[in-house]
Design a protein around this motif. Structure first.
Motif, PDB file in Angstrom:
ATOM      1  N   ARG A 135       0.747  -1.168  -0.001  1.00 47.84           N
ATOM      2  CA  ARG A 135      -0.111  -0.087  -0.093  1.00 47.84           C
ATOM      3  C   ARG A 135       1.019   1.196   0.046  1.00 47.84           C
ATOM      4  O   ARG A 135       1.782   1.427   0.878  1.00 47.84           O
ATOM      5  CB  ARG A 135      -0.956  -0.051   1.272  1.00 47.84           C
ATOM      6  N   ILE A 136       0.740   2.096  -0.965  1.00 51.59           N
ATOM      7  CA  ILE A 136       1.476   3.275  -1.105  1.00 51.59           C
ATOM      8  C   ILE A 136       0.458   4.531  -0.703  1.00 51.59           C
ATOM      9  O   ILE A 136      -0.422   4.708  -1.227  1.00 51.59           O
ATOM     10  CB  ILE A 136       2.074   3.411  -2.592  1.00 51.59           C
ATOM     11  N   ASP A 137       1.113   5.339   0.237  1.00 47.63           N
ATOM     12  CA  ASP A 137       0.288   6.529   0.652  1.00 47.63           C
ATOM     13  C   ASP A 137       1.114   7.752   0.695  1.00 47.63           C
ATOM     14  O   ASP A 137       2.132   7.951   1.013  1.00 47.63           O
ATOM     15  CB  ASP A 137      -0.498   6.451   1.982  1.00 47.63           C
ATOM     16  N   PHE A 138       0.509   8.927   0.010  1.00 50.45           N
ATOM     17  CA  PHE A 138       1.311   9.870  -0.130  1.00 50.45           C
ATOM     18  C   PHE A 138       0.295  11.336  -0.239  1.00 50.45           C
ATOM     19  O   PHE A 138      -0.676  11.125  -0.990  1.00 50.45           O
ATOM     20  CB  PHE A 138       2.410  10.215  -0.948  1.00 50.45           C
ATOM     21  N   SER A 139       0.827  12.379   0.024  1.00 53.08           N
ATOM     22  CA  SER A 139      -0.055  13.717  -0.204  1.00 53.08           C
ATOM     23  C   SER A 139       0.653  14.525  -1.070  1.00 53.08           C
ATOM     24  O   SER A 139       1.914  14.865  -0.908  1.00 53.08           O
ATOM     25  CB  SER A 139      -0.493  14.384   1.004  1.00 53.08           C
ATOM     26  N   THR A 192      -3.940   2.802 -10.596  1.00 51.73           N
ATOM     27  CA  THR A 192      -5.212   3.469 -10.114  1.00 51.73           C
ATOM     28  C   THR A 192      -5.217   3.856  -8.755  1.00 51.73           C
ATOM     29  O   THR A 192      -4.775   2.942  -7.778  1.00 51.73           O
ATOM     30  CB  THR A 192      -6.278   2.460 -10.627  1.00 51.73           C
ATOM     31  N   PRO A 193      -5.314   5.350  -8.532  1.00 52.03           N
ATOM     32  CA  PRO A 193      -5.775   5.478  -7.121  1.00 52.03           C
ATOM     33  C   PRO A 193      -6.919   5.012  -6.484  1.00 52.03           C
ATOM     34  O   PRO A 193      -8.087   4.619  -7.266  1.00 52.03           O
ATOM     35  CB  PRO A 193      -5.962   7.062  -7.095  1.00 52.03           C
ATOM     36  N   SER A 194      -6.667   4.363  -5.554  1.00 50.44           N
ATOM     37  CA  SER A 194      -7.930   3.758  -4.760  1.00 50.44           C
ATOM     38  C   SER A 194      -8.791   4.852  -3.664  1.00 50.44           C
ATOM     39  O   SER A 194      -9.678   4.574  -3.128  1.00 50.44           O
ATOM     40  CB  SER A 194      -7.684   2.511  -3.798  1.00 50.44           C
ATOM     41  N   SER A 195      -8.269   5.918  -3.975  1.00 51.17           N
ATOM     42  CA  SER A 195      -8.764   7.282  -3.198  1.00 51.17           C
ATOM     43  C   SER A 195      -9.456   8.254  -4.131  1.00 51.17           C
ATOM     44  O   SER A 195      -9.095   8.097  -5.215  1.00 51.17           O
ATOM     45  CB  SER A 195      -7.568   8.000  -2.622  1.00 51.17           C
ATOM     46  N   LEU A 196     -10.305   8.748  -3.546  1.00 53.64           N
ATOM     47  CA  LEU A 196     -10.879   9.662  -4.471  1.00 53.64           C
ATOM     48  C   LEU A 196     -10.325  11.004  -4.514  1.00 53.64           C
ATOM     49  O   LEU A 196      -9.557  11.625  -3.504  1.00 53.64           O
ATOM     50  CB  LEU A 196     -12.413   9.978  -3.534  1.00 53.64           C
ATOM     51  N   SER A 197     -10.391  11.848  -5.673  1.00 56.06           N
ATOM     52  CA  SER A 197     -10.045  13.110  -5.772  1.00 56.06           C
ATOM     53  C   SER A 197     -10.580  14.188  -4.894  1.00 56.06           C
ATOM     54  O   SER A 197     -11.673  13.945  -4.508  1.00 56.06           O
ATOM     55  CB  SER A 197     -10.437  13.705  -7.148  1.00 56.06           C
ATOM     56  N   ALA A 230     -11.608  17.699  -2.358  1.00 54.03           N
ATOM     57  CA  ALA A 230     -12.255  18.935  -2.740  1.00 54.03           C
ATOM     58  C   ALA A 230     -11.452  19.830  -3.116  1.00 54.03           C
ATOM     59  O   ALA A 230     -10.113  19.733  -2.761  1.00 54.03           O
ATOM     60  CB  ALA A 230     -13.273  19.111  -1.748  1.00 54.03           C
ATOM     61  N   ALA A 231     -11.922  20.950  -3.885  1.00 54.63           N
ATOM     62  CA  ALA A 231     -10.981  21.904  -4.398  1.00 54.63           C
ATOM     63  C   ALA A 231     -10.461  22.685  -3.027  1.00 54.63           C
ATOM     64  O   ALA A 231     -11.089  22.945  -1.980  1.00 54.63           O
ATOM     65  CB  ALA A 231     -11.890  23.024  -5.320  1.00 54.63           C
ATOM     66  N   GLY A 232      -9.168  23.099  -3.328  1.00 51.38           N
ATOM     67  CA  GLY A 232      -8.426  23.950  -2.154  1.00 51.38           C
ATOM     68  C   GLY A 232      -8.015  22.936  -1.152  1.00 51.38           C
ATOM     69  O   GLY A 232      -7.032  23.523  -0.213  1.00 51.38           O
ATOM     70  N   THR A 233      -7.867  21.696  -1.279  1.00 52.11           N
ATOM     71  CA  THR A 233      -7.140  20.817  -0.420  1.00 52.11           C
ATOM     72  C   THR A 233      -6.056  20.170  -1.111  1.00 52.11           C
ATOM     73  O   THR A 233      -6.090  19.780  -2.330  1.00 52.11           O
ATOM     74  CB  THR A 233      -8.172  19.679   0.368  1.00 52.11           C
ATOM     75  N   THR A 234      -5.265  19.536  -0.550  1.00 54.75           N
ATOM     76  CA  THR A 234      -3.977  18.436  -0.933  1.00 54.75           C
ATOM     77  C   THR A 234      -4.530  17.292  -1.170  1.00 54.75           C
ATOM     78  O   THR A 234      -4.820  16.557  -0.619  1.00 54.75           O
ATOM     79  CB  THR A 234      -2.731  18.791  -0.199  1.00 54.75           C
ATOM     80  N   PRO A 235      -4.263  16.921  -2.653  1.00 56.04           N
ATOM     81  CA  PRO A 235      -4.644  15.529  -3.057  1.00 56.04           C
ATOM     82  C   PRO A 235      -3.944  14.520  -2.270  1.00 56.04           C
ATOM     83  O   PRO A 235      -2.888  14.496  -1.932  1.00 56.04           O
ATOM     84  CB  PRO A 235      -4.534  15.401  -4.442  1.00 56.04           C
ATOM     85  N   HIS A 236      -4.696  13.478  -1.605  1.00 57.13           N
ATOM     86  CA  HIS A 236      -4.133  12.426  -1.242  1.00 57.13           C
ATOM     87  C   HIS A 236      -4.124  11.101  -1.966  1.00 57.13           C
ATOM     88  O   HIS A 236      -5.184  10.684  -2.137  1.00 57.13           O
ATOM     89  CB  HIS A 236      -4.672  11.912   0.283  1.00 57.13           C
ATOM     90  N   HIS A 237      -2.977  10.593  -2.153  1.00 60.01           N
ATOM     91  CA  HIS A 237      -3.147   9.177  -3.172  1.00 60.01           C
ATOM     92  C   HIS A 237      -2.785   7.977  -2.306  1.00 60.01           C
ATOM     93  O   HIS A 237      -1.982   7.910  -1.545  1.00 60.01           O
ATOM     94  CB  HIS A 237      -1.594   9.483  -4.088  1.00 60.01           C
ATOM     95  N   THR A 238      -3.569   7.119  -2.780  1.00 60.14           N
ATOM     96  CA  THR A 238      -3.471   5.829  -2.175  1.00 60.14           C
ATOM     97  C   THR A 238      -3.506   4.947  -3.281  1.00 60.14           C
ATOM     98  O   THR A 238      -4.150   4.746  -4.317  1.00 60.14           O
ATOM     99  CB  THR A 238      -4.576   5.306  -1.113  1.00 60.14           C
ATOM    100  N   TYR A 239      -2.261   3.731  -3.181  1.00 55.99           N
ATOM    101  CA  TYR A 239      -2.216   2.908  -4.296  1.00 55.99           C
ATOM    102  C   TYR A 239      -2.046   1.460  -3.926  1.00 55.99           C
ATOM    103  O   TYR A 239      -1.422   1.326  -2.781  1.00 55.99           O
ATOM    104  CB  TYR A 239      -1.245   2.980  -5.559  1.00 55.99           C
ATOM    105  N   SER A 271      -8.613  -1.302  -6.407  1.00 55.24           N
ATOM    106  CA  SER A 271      -8.178   0.243  -6.681  1.00 55.24           C
ATOM    107  C   SER A 271      -9.097   0.874  -7.585  1.00 55.24           C
ATOM    108  O   SER A 271      -9.145   1.938  -7.685  1.00 55.24           O
ATOM    109  CB  SER A 271      -6.738   0.090  -7.050  1.00 55.24           C
ATOM    110  N   PHE A 272      -9.310  -0.045  -8.736  1.00 55.57           N
ATOM    111  CA  PHE A 272     -10.192   0.568  -9.756  1.00 55.57           C
ATOM    112  C   PHE A 272     -11.798   0.721  -9.107  1.00 55.57           C
ATOM    113  O   PHE A 272     -12.365   1.703  -9.456  1.00 55.57           O
ATOM    114  CB  PHE A 272     -10.339  -0.003 -10.896  1.00 55.57           C
ATOM    115  N   ALA A 273     -12.289  -0.106  -8.402  1.00 54.79           N
ATOM    116  CA  ALA A 273     -13.610  -0.593  -8.028  1.00 54.79           C
ATOM    117  C   ALA A 273     -13.911   0.638  -6.870  1.00 54.79           C
ATOM    118  O   ALA A 273     -15.110   1.005  -6.842  1.00 54.79           O
ATOM    119  CB  ALA A 273     -14.061  -1.638  -8.027  1.00 54.79           C
TER     120      ALA A 273
END
Length: 657
Positions: free
Chosen positions: A368-372, A400-405, A407-416, A469-471
């Motif tokens: 599991r890979i996590d980063f902002s 594919t990110p398993s996290s949602l994009s 909201a505007a104005g916040t730093t995206p958090h990526h999970t793979y 991750s896709f679903a």
């Protein structure tokens, strides 16, 4: 005159010094007029130039058909009746009653359902692999077109003409015109092949289809070009080495000409591209070698073709422009994602610091890979290419990110969620296992892929293994969306063991809460376990003391090879505990019957939810099964009568996860 022109003039026994004027022919040396050769040679030259002009016309017609198809495709996307346009405003607000549909909508969906029924399943899988019939049909139509237009308008006539100053005779046939025809078509197909392989795909913009779905046609168009190039080379070798006299002097002169040398290099390069793109060869040499060598040799092939016949340079120029645009946009994307202010306050290149966590051992290892990181927003179903420079700066892989994009104005958090298979992912797993709380820099490009549109409240998401991750983001988004209240949102996840649910522990907690509210259903199928158990189990050198789900005990994992112990709370396994809308089925070595799963979903989905959309990702076998199952569920006749449960769509994310 250029060297290429001189070569063709000599080969075609034309003498410009005796010509009163030159007759231009686009893509070919000018014809000398009047013809001063013997009648047979003059008649032959008339036919050669006529066949060339027709060949150029056919290449333009081919591209006219391609552009016409794309234009029609884009127009159909514009006039596609959307759900919102089909539903009265009052019902959009209440979502309380079944949705009436107009005749236009029903007719459109009826055609779509009929297409799904007959063109969605796989055919000739032993030859073409796991692809739908519609892709095979497109390839068949393209191949038929090229076959017909390679053979029509060829002058099938033989001329026996004298060789000046000797008693020898030349044999001149339509073979030269045929060889030039397939050569011209091969040149004209080159930009199409490059377009089909482009990650920054113009075709995706026009059609709305993600670039990776064009890979099948890219491979087969490349093979067609290889066959055309081989035949072109073979035929001219026969003509110059056998039919023209005297030998071997004619052939020696022919093969020593610069444009022929460039042609030999082009043939060498296209042969390399064909051989090293075969599945078995890729397995021997590795995917990274294939990808890098393919890119370099394809560029050399384009250059060699330009050198071989520069009068058709525009086909190679178009190919080169697409290659450079694809590369340039990719580099620009990396810069936009990572160039910014560093901690010191200066402008610089900043990779994303990713936290790694490993699950399982051996071939079952998942990371599991996590980063902002401030990156472009993405839509569910899209993916990024990740590069891990601490391991290699020459490799990047689509995930594919398993996290949602956000909201505007916040730093995206990526999970793979990444399965360690071989190569770089194995090294990544080693890093995650050796160092607790390991981190590594990540360089990402993207997002890529067309947005997966959820046009109906009835969503069935099927995931196999890391296909979650896709679903997962699709289901989380749908479970929190008001427009899906009228339908049924269900996630089916096939995993090897119940512990695999810990990959997405937090996300599963969100879905469990949504399931308790009746907003989503989650069905987990565990294929390698017969059920929760107590006792000590030894597998692959790992001793695990397990407890029944829900018991507040601890499981001690003793990794014998490393003589270390890690305590893992059994509460993590409570993810597999059944609750309202959340079920776990242990299959004990079997696989779920996806046909029964889909049929059960269709029967239980509310009619008010409209048509049904299946979204899936995972091992290729799941995709093959779902294509067959979903195809049988479609019935255009019933859809035309308003029975929308007979209109079932399937989107299969067929990237390598």
């Amino acid at each position: 005159m250029t060297s290429a022109t001189m070569a063709v003039v000599e080969r075609h026994i034309q003498d410009e010094s005796l010509a009163k004027y030159l007759e231009p022919h686009f893509g070919y040396p000018s014809r000398t007029r009047p013809c001063v050769n013997d009648p047979g040679s003059c008649d032959y030259l008339d036919n050669v130039y006529w066949m060339h002009d027709v060949s150029m016309l056919y290449s333009y017609i081919m591209w006219g058909v391609i552009l016409g198809i794309l234009a029609v495709w884009a127009m159909l996307r514009l006039i596609n009746p959307s759900r919102r346009a089909s539903v009265p405003k009052a019902e959009l607000e209440t979502q309380a009653t079944a949705y009436p549909r107009g005749a236009y909508y029903r007719a459109w969906r009826s055609v779509a359902a009929t297409r799904q029924r007959y063109l969605l399943p796989e055919s000739f899988a032993s030859i073409f692999g796991r692809v739908t019939r519609i892709q095979v049909l497109i390839l068949a139509i393209m191949s038929g077109y090229l076959l017909v237009f390679s053979l029509v308008a060829i002058v099938y006539k033989t001329y026996i003409t004298p060789v000046k100053g000797t008693n020898l005779l030349n044999t001149r046939t339509g073979m030269g015109g045929f060889s030039d025809r397939i050569g011209i078509l091969a040149y004209a197909l080159t930009p199409l092949s490059v377009l089909l392989s482009s990650r920054e795909s113009i075709l995706s913009v026009v059609t709305g289809i993600s670039y990776q779905h064009f890979n099948f046609l890219h491979r087969w168009v490349g093979r067609i070009i290889f066959v055309q190039s081989f035949l072109h080379t073979l035929v001219w070798t026969i003509v110059e080495g056998k039919l023209y006299q005297p030998q071997p002097s004619v052939y020696r002169t022919f093969i020593a000409q610069p444009y022929i040398i460039w042609g030999c290099f082009a043939m060498l390069f296209i042969t390399f591209l064909y051989v090293f793109s075969l599945r078995r060869v890729i397995q021997w040499t590795g995917y990274e070698f294939f990808k890098k060598s393919h890119y370099i040799v394809a560029s050399l092939y384009i250059g060699a073709c330009w050198g071989h016949w520069d009068k058709l340079y525009f086909w190679m120029l178009a190919s080169l422009i697409v290659v450079l645009l694809d590369l340039g946009i990719r580099i620009l994307g990396i810069g936009l994602n990572h160039i910014g202010y560093t901690k010191s306050g200066s402008i610089g290149f900043t990779p994303a610091p990713a936290a790694l966590r490993a699950f399982g051992t051996g071939p079952d290892t998942v990371i599991r890979i996590d980063f902002s990181h401030p990156s472009p927003a993405w839509k569910p179903g899209q993916h990024f290419y990740l590069c891990f420079p601490a391991l290699s700066i020459w490799q990047s892989h689509p995930f594919t990110p398993s996290s949602l994009s956000p909201a505007a104005g916040t730093t995206p958090h990526h999970t793979y969620i990444v399965r360690a298979l071989s190569g770089e992912t194995t090294r990544l797993a080693t890093l995650a296992c050796e160092i607790e709380g390991a981190t590594t820099p990540v360089i990402l490009t993207g997002p890529y892929g067309a947005r997966v549109a959820l046009e109906t409240p009835n969503l069935l998401a099927v995931a196999g293994g890391t296909g979650i991750s896709f679903a997962l983001p699709l289901v989380i988004e749908a479970a929190g969306s008001e427009k899906h209240k009228a339908g049924l949102v269900q996630l089916v996840w096939v995993v090897r063991g119940a512990r695999d649910l810990a990959w997405v522990k937090e996300e599963m907690g969100v879905l469990r809460a949504r399931a308790a509210e009746g907003r989503v259903e989650v069905k987990v199928f565990v294929t390698r376990e017969a059920g929760p158990m107590e006792g000590e189990v030894e597998e692959d050198g790992v001793v695990v003391v397990e407890a029944k789900v829900g018991e507040k005990l601890e499981a001690v994992v003793d990794v014998k090879d490393e003589n270390t112990k890690t305590e893992v709370s059994v509460l993590d396994l409570a993810l597999a505990e059944e609750s309202r809308g959340f079920s776990v089925t242990y299959l004990g070595g079997a696989h779920p019957d996806l046909s029964a799963v889909v049929q059960d979903y269709i029967e239980r989905s509310p009619a008010s939810g409209g048509r049904i959309q299946v979204m899936a990702s995972g091992p290729a076998g799941i995709g093959s099964t779902l294509r067959s199952v979903v195809a049988k569920c479609n019935d255009g006749g019933k859809v035309g009568r308003g029975e929308e449960k007979s209109d079932v769509g399937l989107y299969w994310d067929d990237r390598f996860l």
